[in-house]
Every structure is written in C-alpha cells, then in structure tokens.
Design a protein around this motif. Structure first.
Motif, PDB file in Angstrom:
ATOM      1  N   CYS A 150       0.589  -1.263   0.018  1.00 59.58           N
ATOM      2  CA  CYS A 150      -0.294  -0.248   0.712  1.00 59.58           C
ATOM      3  C   CYS A 150       0.955   0.903   0.056  1.00 59.58           C
ATOM      4  CB  CYS A 150      -1.101  -0.195   0.885  1.00 59.58           C
ATOM      5  SG  CYS A 150      -0.004   0.289   2.966  1.00 59.58           S
ATOM      6  N   ASP A 151       2.028   1.340   0.674  1.00 55.88           N
ATOM      7  CA  ASP A 151       2.824   2.351   0.565  1.00 55.88           C
ATOM      8  C   ASP A 151       2.848   2.791  -0.861  1.00 55.88           C
ATOM      9  OD1 ASP A 151       3.100   2.799   3.139  1.00 55.88           O
ATOM     10  OD2 ASP A 151       4.390   1.437   3.514  1.00 55.88           O
ATOM     11  N   ASN A 152       3.243   2.081  -1.851  1.00 60.82           N
ATOM     12  CA  ASN A 152       3.487   2.046  -2.832  1.00 60.82           C
ATOM     13  C   ASN A 152       2.763   2.197  -4.168  1.00 60.82           C
ATOM     14  OD1 ASN A 152       6.588   1.493  -3.466  1.00 60.82           O
ATOM     15  ND2 ASN A 152       5.601   0.009  -2.088  1.00 60.82           N
ATOM     16  N   VAL A 153       1.408   2.894  -3.391  1.00 57.69           N
ATOM     17  CA  VAL A 153       0.336   3.325  -4.792  1.00 57.69           C
ATOM     18  C   VAL A 153       0.548   5.043  -5.217  1.00 57.69           C
ATOM     19  CG1 VAL A 153      -2.307   3.473  -4.307  1.00 57.69           C
ATOM     20  CG2 VAL A 153      -1.160   0.904  -3.440  1.00 57.69           C
ATOM     21  N   VAL A 154       0.334   5.012  -6.160  1.00 61.75           N
ATOM     22  CA  VAL A 154       0.682   6.830  -6.105  1.00 61.75           C
ATOM     23  C   VAL A 154      -0.797   7.270  -6.126  1.00 61.75           C
ATOM     24  CG1 VAL A 154       3.080   6.545  -6.620  1.00 61.75           C
ATOM     25  CG2 VAL A 154       0.809   6.793  -8.230  1.00 61.75           C
ATOM     26  N   ASN A 155      -1.913   6.567  -6.702  1.00 63.34           N
ATOM     27  CA  ASN A 155      -3.419   6.820  -6.548  1.00 63.34           C
ATOM     28  C   ASN A 155      -4.049   5.553  -6.711  1.00 63.34           C
ATOM     29  OD1 ASN A 155      -4.955   9.171  -8.080  1.00 63.34           O
ATOM     30  ND2 ASN A 155      -4.905   7.505  -9.161  1.00 63.34           N
ATOM     31  N   PHE A 156      -5.108   6.197  -6.073  1.00 65.27           N
ATOM     32  CA  PHE A 156      -6.523   5.190  -6.261  1.00 65.27           C
ATOM     33  C   PHE A 156      -7.585   5.519  -6.950  1.00 65.27           C
ATOM     34  CE2 PHE A 156      -4.665   4.412  -1.907  1.00 65.27           C
ATOM     35  CZ  PHE A 156      -4.818   3.139  -1.568  1.00 65.27           C
ATOM     36  N   GLU A 157      -8.437   5.010  -8.142  1.00 64.48           N
ATOM     37  CA  GLU A 157      -9.249   5.114  -8.511  1.00 64.48           C
ATOM     38  C   GLU A 157      -9.894   4.717  -7.994  1.00 64.48           C
ATOM     39  OE1 GLU A 157     -10.974   5.531 -13.316  1.00 64.48           O
ATOM     40  OE2 GLU A 157     -11.191   3.490 -12.270  1.00 64.48           O
ATOM     41  N   VAL A 158     -11.272   5.604  -7.356  1.00 65.76           N
ATOM     42  CA  VAL A 158     -12.450   4.863  -6.485  1.00 65.76           C
ATOM     43  C   VAL A 158     -13.608   4.831  -6.241  1.00 65.76           C
ATOM     44  CG1 VAL A 158     -11.293   6.635  -4.101  1.00 65.76           C
ATOM     45  CG2 VAL A 158     -12.765   3.993  -3.546  1.00 65.76           C
ATOM     46  N   GLN A 159     -14.505   4.034  -6.234  1.00 71.45           N
ATOM     47  CA  GLN A 159     -16.559   4.171  -5.939  1.00 71.45           C
ATOM     48  C   GLN A 159     -16.435   4.361  -4.446  1.00 71.45           C
ATOM     49  OE1 GLN A 159     -18.620   5.296  -8.691  1.00 71.45           O
ATOM     50  NE2 GLN A 159     -19.441   5.207  -6.404  1.00 71.45           N
ATOM     51  N   VAL A 160     -16.733   6.184  -4.576  1.00 70.44           N
ATOM     52  CA  VAL A 160     -17.006   6.502  -2.601  1.00 70.44           C
ATOM     53  C   VAL A 160     -18.546   6.454  -3.024  1.00 70.44           C
ATOM     54  CG1 VAL A 160     -14.718   7.703  -2.241  1.00 70.44           C
ATOM     55  CG2 VAL A 160     -16.756   8.808  -3.737  1.00 70.44           C
ATOM     56  N   SER A 161     -19.722   6.203  -2.324  1.00 64.13           N
ATOM     57  CA  SER A 161     -21.034   6.572  -1.814  1.00 64.13           C
ATOM     58  C   SER A 161     -21.540   7.634  -2.628  1.00 64.13           C
ATOM     59  CB  SER A 161     -21.191   5.584  -0.323  1.00 64.13           C
ATOM     60  OG  SER A 161     -22.804   6.234   0.023  1.00 64.13           O
ATOM     61  N   MET A 219      12.160  -1.808   6.916  1.00 63.28           N
ATOM     62  CA  MET A 219      10.282  -1.944   5.975  1.00 63.28           C
ATOM     63  C   MET A 219       9.294  -0.542   6.348  1.00 63.28           C
ATOM     64  SD  MET A 219       8.248  -4.909   5.373  1.00 63.28           S
ATOM     65  CE  MET A 219       6.298  -4.853   5.492  1.00 63.28           C
ATOM     66  N   LEU A 220       9.136  -0.814   8.111  1.00 64.48           N
ATOM     67  CA  LEU A 220       8.156   0.531   8.236  1.00 64.48           C
ATOM     68  C   LEU A 220       8.053   1.838   7.618  1.00 64.48           C
ATOM     69  CD1 LEU A 220       7.707  -0.814  11.660  1.00 64.48           C
ATOM     70  CD2 LEU A 220       6.501  -1.891   8.990  1.00 64.48           C
ATOM     71  N   SER A 221       9.361   2.201   7.769  1.00 64.12           N
ATOM     72  CA  SER A 221       9.844   3.888   7.380  1.00 64.12           C
ATOM     73  C   SER A 221       9.786   4.313   5.561  1.00 64.12           C
ATOM     74  CB  SER A 221      11.761   3.845   7.534  1.00 64.12           C
ATOM     75  OG  SER A 221      12.458   3.720   6.127  1.00 64.12           O
ATOM     76  N   HIS A 222       8.856   3.850   5.028  1.00 62.75           N
ATOM     77  CA  HIS A 222       8.915   3.598   3.716  1.00 62.75           C
ATOM     78  C   HIS A 222       7.492   4.764   4.322  1.00 62.75           C
ATOM     79  CE1 HIS A 222      12.543   2.081   1.526  1.00 62.75           C
ATOM     80  NE2 HIS A 222      12.033   1.242   2.798  1.00 62.75           N
ATOM     81  N   ALA A 223       6.901   4.416   4.739  1.00 59.84           N
ATOM     82  CA  ALA A 223       5.305   4.788   4.839  1.00 59.84           C
ATOM     83  C   ALA A 223       5.198   6.272   4.408  1.00 59.84           C
ATOM     84  CB  ALA A 223       4.078   4.171   6.110  1.00 59.84           C
ATOM     85  N   THR A 224       5.841   6.875   4.980  1.00 60.19           N
ATOM     86  CA  THR A 224       5.680   8.086   5.150  1.00 60.19           C
ATOM     87  C   THR A 224       6.550   9.314   3.786  1.00 60.19           C
ATOM     88  OG1 THR A 224       8.574   8.758   5.828  1.00 60.19           O
ATOM     89  CG2 THR A 224       6.636   8.716   7.638  1.00 60.19           C
ATOM     90  N   LYS A 225       7.360   7.906   2.998  1.00 55.25           N
ATOM     91  CA  LYS A 225       7.092   8.895   1.345  1.00 55.25           C
ATOM     92  C   LYS A 225       5.823   9.094   0.550  1.00 55.25           C
ATOM     93  CE  LYS A 225      11.829   6.328   1.686  1.00 55.25           C
ATOM     94  NZ  LYS A 225      12.587   5.079   1.502  1.00 55.25           N
ATOM     95  N   THR A 226       4.906   8.651   1.140  1.00 52.73           N
ATOM     96  CA  THR A 226       3.921   8.751   0.079  1.00 52.73           C
ATOM     97  C   THR A 226       2.732   8.974   0.830  1.00 52.73           C
ATOM     98  OG1 THR A 226       3.816   5.928   0.002  1.00 52.73           O
ATOM     99  CG2 THR A 226       4.551   7.238  -1.824  1.00 52.73           C
ATOM    100  N   GLY A 227       2.503  10.440   2.269  1.00 59.61           N
ATOM    101  CA  GLY A 227       1.531  10.224   2.384  1.00 59.61           C
ATOM    102  C   GLY A 227       0.742   9.551   4.051  1.00 59.61           C
ATOM    103  N   GLY A 228       1.914   8.373   3.598  1.00 59.52           N
ATOM    104  CA  GLY A 228       1.588   7.384   5.877  1.00 59.52           C
ATOM    105  C   GLY A 228       0.529   6.570   5.512  1.00 59.52           C
ATOM    106  N   ASN A 229       0.235   5.491   5.854  1.00 62.12           N
ATOM    107  CA  ASN A 229      -0.801   4.787   6.429  1.00 62.12           C
ATOM    108  C   ASN A 229      -1.615   5.303   7.549  1.00 62.12           C
ATOM    109  OD1 ASN A 229       0.916   3.132   7.837  1.00 62.12           O
ATOM    110  ND2 ASN A 229       1.821   1.517   6.079  1.00 62.12           N
ATOM    111  N   VAL A 230      -1.986   3.467   7.781  1.00 59.88           N
ATOM    112  CA  VAL A 230      -3.766   3.905   9.216  1.00 59.88           C
ATOM    113  C   VAL A 230      -2.585   2.327   9.662  1.00 59.88           C
ATOM    114  CG1 VAL A 230      -4.908   4.863   7.984  1.00 59.88           C
ATOM    115  CG2 VAL A 230      -4.696   2.756   8.089  1.00 59.88           C
TER     116      VAL A 230
END
Length: 512
Positions: free
Chosen positions: A181-192, A396-407
């Motif tokens: 997930c840290d390597n996703v630069v964009n999601f196309e998503v159907q929101v409600s 491995m965990l330090s990469h999250a900050t490079k792309t806006g973080g994860n949860v």
C-alpha cells in the motif's frame, strides 16, 4: 429474455420474505441497467464466480445475483442502484483469497466480481503501473516481466491486487520499499457519496448534491481518504484501479530448505538472528513454517528464502542453509516463475495472526503450545496446519512517510518484529466449528504467554487475521479514530459499514 432466479438466505427466519423481495428488486434493477453483466443462480457466469473462491466457506454462499463489471463505470452504476434500495446488501470480490465466509461473497445479496477489471498499463517512463483492481498479481508480473521492472505485490501470484493492497500487503520487495500500500501513488475509487457545492440558495444555505461517483485519490487530492485506503480495507468505497510505483527488478535467487522437526532450535535461532539484525538485508524475503499433518501426526519445517537480487547463496541465509536438511535447493529464476504457484484444491480454510518481538526461545515455546494443542486433534478427513513466521523489519516501516503515510500503526522506532500466520486446510465442512475452536485455543495460549513475557505486539496484520480478530483497532486509537472520521466524511450514510457486511468493519470493531 426473461430471467427467473432463486434467492436462498440461511438467516432470514424473521424477515426473509421482505428481504427476498428487496434483493429480487435490486437484482432486477441491476439486470435492467447492466444486462448480461448480471448473472443468476445456475448460469455459467454465476457458477464461474462461485467456483473461483479459494475456500469452501466462501464458495458455499449463494448471492441473489452476481455482477461482473467490465469497466469502472459499471461499478458506479451498480453502487448507485444498490444504495437506493433498502435491504440490498453486497460484497466485493477480487481473486477470492480471504477464507472467512462473507468477506468476499454474500448470501442472498449482490456479489460484485471485480476480476473483469484487470487491465494493466505502464507509463511511458515505466515509473507507474496502472492496474485494474480485479487483476491477480501473476497477471501483473507477466505484464511487467519484459520491461525489467516490478511492483511490491503478492508473493503468490494467484492472490488479487485489490484485497492484498487494501490490507497493507507484504511483498518480497517490502524490506526495500515498504508495504504494498505504501507504493500506491493513486487510487481510482467509487465512493458512496460525493458532496458537490451548487451555489447558495435564497436562505443563504449551501446547496449540495449527494451523488455516488468515481474519483481519483492521491497525496494531493483527498489525501485523507488516500491514507485511509492504505490498510483500511473495504470500509470506504470500491477501488477500481491502483496506480503503483515501480522498481527496477530482474531475476531473483530462490532457496528452499526442508528440515526435520528435530532441527527446530537451530532453524528458529537462524530466523531470529536474521529478524533481529539492526542491519536487516533489504533484499531478503523469508518465510519459516511449521507444517503438521493430523493424519500422519508428522511435523516438518519448510523454509522459503528469497533474495531479490540474482545472487546464489547470499550470506544473509548462510546460518539457515547450514542447518542439516531433508532437502536444500537454490536457483536463479524470474518473479513470474516464482509467483506462478499451483492453485490449492477447494478446501475449508482459516487464518489467524499475531505479531511478536524476536525471541528464539519463545518461538520454541510457540511450537510446544501448538504441538500440545494440535497433536491429538484429527477430524474426519484430516487437516494440515501451516504456521508461518515472517520478518517485519523496522526499515520496511519507514517507507510509509514517503507517500502520505498509512494507517497500519506500526512504527520504525518499535524495532524489528515478526508476524505469525496460523492457517489450516481441511476437507470436511462438518468440522468447521471445532477446527476454529482449536485454532482459537492455540492462538489465545500463544498470545497470553507472549504478553506475559512482554513479547506481544498489538499489531494484527489484516490480511492474515481471523474473522473474530480486530486488526483495524490494532492500528492504535489515533488511527482508528482517523478511519472513523474518514468513513463519516466519504460515506455519510454508512453504506460500506452496513450494506457491505463482510470483512473487518469499523462500526463493529468500535463496539468491541
């Protein structure tokens, strides 16, 4: 052509007829709008989806109808129709790897089978791969192989892109580039619901239109949803496309070691030495597993040691390779060949997980707990237990900050740890409840001992979690509250909390 279908739901004793009518109306509306992309019980497309699940628990559920979208707009139209009909629940299916019943299928509702959304394309500079959410990782690797690039994706190629990525995602490349997930630069998503301002009315009140929509989500546009999707699973919308950052990659070094169970001490010491190293080798990908067959009452140790450079016998695995083995092989191969695993036969499955600080002595205690719990248990038809251990290095965990973080809530300063996946496979569905009970007993004992020794980490990896676990809550209070705020913002009527009952739900975990 007129279609007749049958709806069968096991738990509708009190409201069955009303719900049946609502699902029938929903499926009829979907069929009117989407034609043959909607299939019904007994039709070839319906049967193909039902037969594609990994677990018998999932395959045993019978939706009122199944949608197989071919373009993202099909998902958008379907969600709008479903949302407008009370009592019409739905499930979202990728490659169907999650074993728990209802996580990617539904009884009596609508299952959206995303596997038709599998188009892959590479940007001109080869830095970004765009892939449909229903693709398998093998499809991705086959497409990328001629370009000498890859992405952080699943190790078994038959696993789906969507489910693995939204749950975090462990890859052979994770020590080098982080979670999938840290390597996703964009999601196309159907929101409600997508709230749009349409001016100010005579009473000086803002006028909004609630309308389901496809939207792109990234670090600069809807950055809160972007972060929430990285570990938040199916709580916010239906992702239809992932844009993934690529990495240069050629062949790999792959070693397999099988050891007699009597060698568990040196194997687990070697594993612990690798995991606990402050200079964890970022090219190392390792899984050490205890395998137990209840029929033969035989334990064996199986080790998969992958090095993501074409280096035979890398030093990082030398201690493990030196342990006396039943078999020992190493070779250079492509990621496509490695990921192209044979499908498992249709069986009942379960997953459960926990995360620990490194300790070879405690891993030996884990084996003793498992052996004493599982050894005399042999249900009809037998079963195979597979208890796998995988490094979770702090780098491995330090990469999250490079792309806006994860949860996910695991931080580099916590140090190296490892994840345990407790899984089982068995043929007799009549044994489901008792197998689950035995697995819960083993997990509870292991976690209790680890907690008493100060070795238990709070984190539960969602893609390995049992249905009764609470991986979203394990991300920590701040992340959990953040996920709830994002859910309220982008799904104000809780469509994905209440009408997509499968999977790990914020609403459910918040009540526990």
């Amino acid at each position: 052509m007129k279609f007749i279908w049958t709806v069968s739901v096991l738990s509708w004793a009190s409201t069955g007829r009303a719900v049946e009518l609502e699902v029938g109306t929903c499926c009829a509306r979907l069929h009117q709008e989407l034609g043959t992309k909607i299939s019904f019980l007994g039709q070839p497309a319906y049967n193909a989806t039902e037969n594609s699940y990994w677990s018998l628990q999932e395959a045993g559920l019978k939706p009122g109808c199944i949608l197989r979208p071919s373009v993202p707009q099909d998902v958008s139209r379907a969600v709008s129709i479903i949302a407008a009909i009370d009592g019409c629940n739905f499930a979202i299916k990728g490659q169907g790897h999650a074993p728990a019943a209802g996580f990617a299928n539904i009884d009596g509702g609508v299952t959206i089978d995303m596997t038709g959304l599998n188009t892959t394309s590479l940007s001109p500079d080869r830095s970004v791969l765009s892939v449909g959410a229903g693709a398998s990782w093998l499809q991705v690797y086959q497409y990328l192989d001629p370009f000498n690039v890859s992405v952080a994706g699943g190790r078994n190629g038959l696993v789906g892109v969507g489910g693995l990525t939204l749950g975090g995602g462990i890859s052979h490349f994770s020590p080098r580039v982080g979670w999938a997930c840290d390597n996703v630069v964009n999601f196309e998503v159907q929101v409600s619901f997508h709230w749009q301002f349409h001016g100010i009315n005579a009473d000086s009140k803002k006028v909004v239109l609630a309308d389901g929509t496809l939207t792109n989500v990234n670090e600069t546009w809807r950055s809160d949803l972007y972060r929430a999707l990285k570990g938040g699973a199916n709580n916010f919308g239906v992702v239809t496309r992932f844009d993934l950052g690529t990495l240069s990659q050629g062949n790999l070094s792959v070693s397999s070691f099988v050891n007699d169970i009597s060698q568990r001490r040196p194997v687990l010491q070697a594993f612990t030495d690798i995991v606990s190293s402050p200079n964890f080798d970022v090219y190392a990908s390792l899984v050490v597993g205890f395998l137990y067959n209840s029929s033969s009452k035989a334990w064996v140790i199986s080790n998969s040691a992958v090095y993501t450079r074409p280096v035979l016998h890398p030093p990082v695995f030398a201690e493990l390779a030196a342990v006396p083995s039943i078999s020992n092989s190493s070779r250079i191969m492509s990621l496509v060949s490695l990921a192209n695993e044979a499908p498992t036969p249709p069986l009942n499955w379960l997953f459960a997980t926990a995360t620990f600080q490194p300790s070879a002595e405690f891993m030996l205690e884990i084996f003793d707990i498992l052996n004493s719990t599982l050894y005399s248990f042999n249900p009809q038809g037998g079963l195979v237990w597979d208890i796998a251990f995988e490094p979770l290095p702090s780098g491995m965990l330090s990469h999250a900050t490079k792309t806006g973080g994860n949860v996910l809530g695991v931080q580099p300063e916590e140090g190296n740890s490892y994840i345990m996946l407790l899984s089982a496979l068995w043929p007799d569905s009549a044994s489901n409840l008792v197998v689950e009970k035995v697995s819960q007993q083993a997990l509870f004992t292991i976690e209790s001992r680890a907690k008493a020794k100060g070795l238990l980490r709070k984190f539960q990896y969602l893609n390995y979690a049992a249905w009764y676990q609470t991986p979203l809550a394990s991300y920590g209070a701040d992340n959990f509250e953040f996920l709830k705020r994002v859910s309220s913002k982008y799904d104000p009527f809780a469509l994905f909390q209440n009408r997509v009952p499968g999977g790990f739900k914020l609403a459910k975990e918040g009540q526990l």
